[in-house]
Scaffold this motif. Sequence first.
Motif, PDB file in Angstrom:
ATOM      1  N   ILE A   1       0.839  -1.214   0.000  1.00 53.07           N
ATOM      2  CA  ILE A   1       0.000   0.000   0.000  1.00 53.07           C
ATOM      3  C   ILE A   1       0.871   1.260   0.000  1.00 53.07           C
ATOM      4  O   ILE A   1       0.482   2.285   0.578  1.00 53.07           O
ATOM      5  CB  ILE A   1      -0.984   0.008   1.194  1.00 53.07           C
ATOM      6  CG1 ILE A   1      -0.240  -0.051   2.533  1.00 53.07           C
ATOM      7  CG2 ILE A   1      -1.968  -1.145   1.083  1.00 53.07           C
ATOM      8  CD1 ILE A   1      -1.155   0.236   3.734  1.00 53.07           C
ATOM      9  N   SER A   2       2.000   1.205  -0.668  1.00 48.93           N
ATOM     10  CA  SER A   2       2.914   2.356  -0.688  1.00 48.93           C
ATOM     11  C   SER A   2       2.232   3.616  -1.213  1.00 48.93           C
ATOM     12  O   SER A   2       2.525   4.739  -0.770  1.00 48.93           O
ATOM     13  CB  SER A   2       4.140   2.036  -1.533  1.00 48.93           C
ATOM     14  OG  SER A   2       3.762   1.681  -2.858  1.00 48.93           O
ATOM     15  N   HIS A   3       1.296   3.453  -2.152  1.00 49.49           N
ATOM     16  CA  HIS A   3       0.610   4.608  -2.745  1.00 49.49           C
ATOM     17  C   HIS A   3      -0.352   5.278  -1.773  1.00 49.49           C
ATOM     18  O   HIS A   3      -0.861   6.375  -2.057  1.00 49.49           O
ATOM     19  CB  HIS A   3      -0.149   4.165  -3.998  1.00 49.49           C
ATOM     20  CG  HIS A   3      -1.203   3.130  -3.732  1.00 49.49           C
ATOM     21  ND1 HIS A   3      -0.893   1.842  -3.337  1.00 49.49           N
ATOM     22  CD2 HIS A   3      -2.571   3.211  -3.796  1.00 49.49           C
ATOM     23  CE1 HIS A   3      -2.021   1.164  -3.182  1.00 49.49           C
ATOM     24  NE2 HIS A   3      -3.044   1.964  -3.447  1.00 49.49           N
ATOM     25  N   LEU A   4      -0.610   4.637  -0.634  1.00 51.47           N
ATOM     26  CA  LEU A   4      -1.532   5.201   0.355  1.00 51.47           C
ATOM     27  C   LEU A   4      -0.795   5.811   1.554  1.00 51.47           C
ATOM     28  O   LEU A   4      -1.445   6.304   2.480  1.00 51.47           O
ATOM     29  CB  LEU A   4      -2.483   4.113   0.870  1.00 51.47           C
ATOM     30  CG  LEU A   4      -3.354   3.384  -0.162  1.00 51.47           C
ATOM     31  CD1 LEU A   4      -4.173   2.291   0.518  1.00 51.47           C
ATOM     32  CD2 LEU A   4      -4.267   4.370  -0.886  1.00 51.47           C
ATOM     33  N   LEU A   5       0.521   5.769   1.536  1.00 52.10           N
ATOM     34  CA  LEU A   5       1.288   6.110   2.733  1.00 52.10           C
ATOM     35  C   LEU A   5       1.887   7.513   2.734  1.00 52.10           C
ATOM     36  O   LEU A   5       2.677   7.838   3.618  1.00 52.10           O
ATOM     37  CB  LEU A   5       2.391   5.065   2.951  1.00 52.10           C
ATOM     38  CG  LEU A   5       1.900   3.640   3.233  1.00 52.10           C
ATOM     39  CD1 LEU A   5       3.064   2.675   3.347  1.00 52.10           C
ATOM     40  CD2 LEU A   5       1.054   3.600   4.501  1.00 52.10           C
ATOM     41  N   ASP A   6       1.541   8.321   1.782  1.00 52.51           N
ATOM     42  CA  ASP A   6       2.042   9.705   1.791  1.00 52.51           C
ATOM     43  C   ASP A   6       1.593  10.407   3.062  1.00 52.51           C
ATOM     44  O   ASP A   6       0.399  10.435   3.406  1.00 52.51           O
ATOM     45  CB  ASP A   6       1.500  10.478   0.578  1.00 52.51           C
ATOM     46  CG  ASP A   6       2.150  10.038  -0.718  1.00 52.51           C
ATOM     47  OD1 ASP A   6       3.176   9.338  -0.646  1.00 52.51           O
ATOM     48  OD2 ASP A   6       1.618  10.375  -1.799  1.00 52.51           O
ATOM     49  N   GLY A   7       2.549  10.965   3.777  1.00 54.72           N
ATOM     50  CA  GLY A   7       2.232  11.678   5.006  1.00 54.72           C
ATOM     51  C   GLY A   7       2.156  10.808   6.247  1.00 54.72           C
ATOM     52  O   GLY A   7       2.023  11.328   7.368  1.00 54.72           O
TER      53      GLY A   7
END
Length: 562
Positions: free
Chosen positions: A263-269
């Motif tokens: 889920i790298s694309h959901l981990l911003d911030g």
Amino acid sequence: MRILFFCHRFNSLSQRLYCELTDRGHEVSIELDVHPDLMIEAAELYKPDLIIAPFLKRKVPEEVWRKYLTLILHPGPPGDRGPSALDWAILRGLKVWGVTLLEASHEYDAGDVWAWRTFPMRFARKSSIYRNQVTEGAVECVLEVLENLQKGRILKKPQRHSVWNPYMEQEYRKVDWQKDTVLDVLRKVYASDSQPGSLSQIKGEDYYLFNAYPEEELKGTPGSLLAIRDEAVCIGTADGAVWITHMRRKEKGSIKLPSARVISHLLDGVKEEPLKPWESVDFKTYREIIYKEEGDVGYITFNFYNGAMSTEQCERLLETVKYAKRRPVKAIVLLGQEDFFSNGMNLNTIENAESPPDESWRNINAMDHVCEEILRTEDKLTVAGMQGNAGAGGVFLALTCDFVFTREGVVLNPHYKNIGNLYGSEFWTYTLPKRVGWEKGREIMENRMPISSLKAYQIGLIDGVFGKTPEEFRDKLRRWLVDFLNSLGYEEFIKRKREERRKDELEKPLSAYREEELERMKLNFYGFDTSYHIARYYFVRRILPFRTPPYLAIHRRLGFSS
């Protein structure tokens, strides 16, 4: 006796039983349950005295069990029936569970009971209970029945009362972050690990969850992503938070990976919450590696999921080993974890890489860095305390230590052949001959079958076997360490170790062993023979073979005659 195994996979329980029976002089051949016709053919070819099914996903054909005594291992107590026995026991919070050896019949799990064992249930992952309590009970049941059969005793009884528990669907496993408490999430994920996983929605997307740990400090709204640590992700629940170390996308062909990669694309911030292995905390949280000192000993526990060590995990372990070497301790102990010590390179993260050959190269070099750091420890005792099973590079990681001890019942696969004929590294060309000689070393490396810890001790591969449970093993290991470190022999051992290492280095540097091994590995990764890449692809996607390979099936070898 001549014994035939029917297995869906040659899994940990099947391997343990194989070792226990062959160590006692029985001949064991294995047939994978690829097709009913092949199971019938296997029985007719081998003509066994007994058939045991340690792990099946299809019925044994009536043509087989009518002719040959066929016993099924069921991971539940007498009266329990169905394909999700442990799953239901964990989800329902049962305090006592069991394992039963029963006779094959028309109906699933309905045959006469030949032996059974019960045990107190731990609150743990299904796979961990299976590898420990279920496996120990299964071994006791099989050995009891074999002893009775050899004495001409047939002691069995019918199941008069039974309950059919169906396959557990995702409606029971699925995590609802808005409603489920930490305990609910743990129970659902534990009941579904290592297969099929617990389905959940994260930011509107479906994922299967694996390997959960409670978190007592971090809080947030249910379903929110709270933190990252060592590629695990912390997620808010209805009353707290949990760490999920691995996930898999809900799509065909997806593979299990560290959560932060899935889920790298959901981990911003989302913030990193680092925690060094040597830092102490007084609350429950996720710790991948723990370094702890007791007196003159530094213990390193590494909780790598299923024993697989990615490049990044090797780097974190290397940092911990280097830290331990700087500490004023006399001994460093590698403990792995209770289910596995180590299984070497992480084939899933390699398969997921943009370039699997390049990631294979990075991973094996990272493994070698750890091994070399241990081998170059001249002023401290190094010990591998193998609480759980080990395979491939994980075995040879252990052999870099001065002493190697295992718990009773641990199964070792000290070879690389089953993953596309890998040559192997981890300095095995240095450590293995030193322990068993070149002739025995070659025999070990060419053998594709598991060996018991007792067999490993008898051939000189390891230095001792003790303790029936992980707790008993650790306790006895601690006592041995205290006695040895306070004996007159300790200083003499360190002096002799330093002299021998320096003598060996002059004869042939460790770097030369490493370079020679890696040259062979480079051919595996980048050469014309793609066997390793094909085997890895099949392994990580759990693709079953279309036939039983002859190294498992004695009855399918050229020249076999019943």
